[in-house]
Design an enzyme around this catalytic site. Structure first.
Site, short mmCIF file in Angstrom:
data_model
loop_
_atom_site.label_atom_id
_atom_site.label_comp_id
_atom_site.label_asym_id
_atom_site.label_seq_id
_atom_site.Cartn_x
_atom_site.Cartn_y
_atom_site.Cartn_z
N GLU A 1 0.80 -1.23 0.00
CA GLU A 1 0.00 0.00 0.00
C GLU A 1 0.83 1.28 0.00
OE1 GLU A 1 -2.84 -0.62 3.20
OE2 GLU A 1 -3.76 -2.28 2.12
N ASN B 1 2.03 -4.44 -3.58
CA ASN B 1 0.64 -4.81 -3.35
C ASN B 1 -0.16 -3.58 -2.93
OD1 ASN B 1 -1.34 -6.98 -2.91
ND2 ASN B 1 -1.12 -6.57 -0.71
N HIS C 1 -10.28 -5.55 -2.41
CA HIS C 1 -11.29 -5.42 -1.35
C HIS C 1 -12.43 -4.59 -1.95
CE1 HIS C 1 -8.78 -7.16 1.76
NE2 HIS C 1 -7.80 -6.36 1.41
N ASP D 1 -12.30 -9.70 -1.09
CA ASP D 1 -13.57 -9.83 -0.39
C ASP D 1 -14.52 -8.83 -1.02
OD1 ASP D 1 -12.59 -7.52 0.97
OD2 ASP D 1 -12.07 -8.68 2.75
C1 XIL Z 1 -5.90 -7.02 7.88
C2 XIL Z 1 -6.14 -8.30 8.68
O1 XIL Z 1 -7.03 -9.13 7.96
C3 XIL Z 1 -6.71 -7.96 10.02
O2 XIL Z 1 -6.82 -9.12 10.83
C4 XIL Z 1 -5.81 -6.95 10.73
O3 XIL Z 1 -6.41 -6.54 11.96
C5 XIL Z 1 -5.59 -5.74 9.87
O4 XIL Z 1 -5.07 -6.15 8.60
N1 XIL Z 1 -4.77 -4.83 3.41
C6 XIL Z 1 -3.76 -5.70 3.72
C7 XIL Z 1 -3.95 -6.69 4.81
O5 XIL Z 1 -2.74 -5.73 3.02
O6 XIL Z 1 -2.76 -6.92 5.50
C8 XIL Z 1 -5.01 -6.26 5.78
O7 XIL Z 1 -5.25 -7.35 6.68
C9 XIL Z 1 -6.27 -5.86 5.05
C10 XIL Z 1 -6.01 -4.71 4.14
#
Ligand code: XIL
Length: 481
Positions: A171, A213, A249, A279
């Site tokens: 990110e 990523n 996401h 998701d």
């Molecule tokens: C999230 C996890 O799923 C959670 O359990 C944690 O509290 C926070 O991070 N982008 C990412 C992931 O790259 O690492 C994140 O995962 C979700 C968003």
């Protein structure tokens, strides 16, 4: 670049330990579900369908659920062929105290993956989130640079040979395509921390694919174009970048129609593309229409990846709607995954099976069809029995739906095996077997099933001459349709 071939000494030791545990216990590694070779599997799994298309199908998982929740572990072991530790490889997890590494949970996930013939995506090495509390605000720029190099080198070396792809930088961009001005950007005086991180990771494990990523870079837009421009310039400078991760996401209905076009433009640069954290969150409540839209969304994501050779595969960020970061992160939203909180597959699962070229099992299709067709009968049920077999062994997932008008406060499912199956262990039910006859009784936590709701249990066992599936079931004495 050839990924995931070499093996470090640590890697070899852990794999041998896992194999020894399989031999000793006849299947279970430290409580982990182990599934033998998928060859000859009678049933569709996401992994077998994806592999037939030259792709993987992965899951972002959590070690506490793999060890503490057998329904979750069983799905993680059977449906997927790639695992991403959801948190266990993040800096806060591996070095909560400066100078003391905690590799245990991540190592156990690697062992779980290895035992189930799955690969691992490493997540992640550089991010501004989930850092150990000792780190931010306590060091000079020069110290931060040295700390980052040490962190990357030590972690990649620890897992050398075990990781298919590392998310090296997570990110880095804002929505407008500018760089996030975080501690790394500031300590390095600009975006050169990204090239340095890739170079250090490559030095520690030259066989791992290395990804940048990010989220909201799935379609062609300002942010994805910033990523595209960065990747192009890194390649031109000879930096070892080999992959871009599209987190994915999504909010229901927002999968961009140009997702495949966007994947293809990265692939045209010569880098791999991986869909890393799918998701698809729904503004609750989830309605039939929402779930149908979600199925369309999931199908479109998979289709976009299938359309590009260098798109390696798709990873979903969790298994079931009861265990997802969405509920706590986006208040009001939920139900973003392919299984509901009772581990019953949702329409999205069927859409992914279809997108991958599979056939949705007629048992489960007719189960939901007959369930929705059933009116106000006082008692009724449908059962979907989904086996997964290999020579000498099998697992089966059984989904039971209450199609009557009254809730169950307890349930006993009875059936007879047509073959010579012997159950060795079960989850979400207590089973007893006498000859071919089996009875499965609810556990303390899943006896209540509302009218119209479903519950799910399963078991693992052995067979010699036949693993034919049972075809007739009763719940609490009533024959199911
Ligand atoms: C999230 C996890 O799923 C959670 O359990 C944690 O509290 C926070 O991070 N982008 C990412 C992931 O790259 O690492 C994140 O995962 C979700 C968003």
């Amino acid at each position: 670049m050839k990924a995931g071939t070499g093996r470090g000494g640590g890697a070899r030791r852990r794999v041998l330990a896992a194999l020894a545990a399989v031999a000793l216990t006849g299947g279970a590694v430290a409580g982990a579900v182990v599934v033998a070779s998928q060859a000859g599997a009678a049933t569709t799994t996401l992994r077998s369908l994806a592999e037939a298309k030259g792709k993987y199908f992965g899951v972002g998982a959590e070690e506490s659920l793999l060890t503490g929740n057998s329904s979750y572990a069983n799905i993680a072991a059977t449906q997927f062929d790639m695992i991403t530790p959801g948190n266990e490889m993040k800096w806060a997890s591996v070095e909560a105290t400066q100078g003391t590494y905690t590799w245990g949970p991540a190592d156990q996930m690697v062992a779980f993956a290895t035992a189930n013939n799955e690969r691992v995506r490493g997540h992640n090495l550089v991010w501004n989130s989930q850092l150990p509390s000792w780190l931010p605000g306590s060091f000079t720029s020069a110290q931060l640079q040295a700390l980052l190099q040490k962190h990357i080198t030590d972690e990649v070396t620890h897992f050398k040979g075990e990781i298919y792809t590392w998310d090296v930088v997570n990110e880095p961009f804002n929505g407008d395509g500018s760089y996030v001005q975080d501690l790394w950007y500031n300590a390095f005086g600009g975006n050169n921390y990204i090239a340095d991180a890739l170079t250090w990771a490559h030095a520690a494990d030259p066989n791992a694919l290395l990804c940048l990523n990010d989220y909201n870079i799935e379609g062609v837009n300002t942010k994805s174009t910033a990523m595209y421009t960065l990747v192009k310039s890194l390649l031109a400078a000879g930096v070892p970048i080999s992959c871009v991760g599209l987190e994915s996401h999504f909010v229901l209905g927002s999968v961009p129609s140009d997702m495949q076009t966007n994947i293809a433009r990265f692939a045209a640069l010569g880098v791999h593309v991986q869909i890393t954290e799918v998701d698809d969150r729904i503004l609750l409540p989830a309605t039939t229409a929402n779930l149908a839209q979600q199925a369309t969304d999931y199908g479109n994501i998979v289709t976009a990846c299938l359309g590009v050779t260098l798109c390696d595969g798709v990873t979903v960020w969790g298994i079931d709607d009861g265990n997802t970061w969405v509920t706590s992160t986006f208040p009001g939203y939920g139900a973003p995954l392919m299984w509901d909180a009772n581990y019953v597959t949702k329409p999205a699962y069927n859409a992914v099976v279809t997108a991958l070229g599979g056939t949705v099992s007629s048992t489960s299709a007719s189960a939901s069809a007959s369930a929705s067709a059933t009116g106000g009968g006082s008692s009724g049920c449908t059962v979907a029995y989904v086996p997964n077999q290999w020579t000498g062994g099998f697992t089966a997932n059984v989904t039971v739906k209450n199609t009557g008008s009254a809730a169950w406060s307890a349930w006993t499912v009875t059936f007879a095996f047509p073959g010579d199956q012997k159950i060795t262990n079960a989850w979400n039910a207590t089973t007893t077997q006498s000859g071919a006859a089996v009875s499965a009784v609810n556990m303390s936590y899943n006896g209540s099933v509302a009218a119209g709701a479903s519950t799910n249990f399963g078991f693992q066992g052995t067979w010699t001459s036949s693993d034919a599936s049972p075809t007739s079931f009763k719940v609490n004495g009533t024959t199911c349709t």
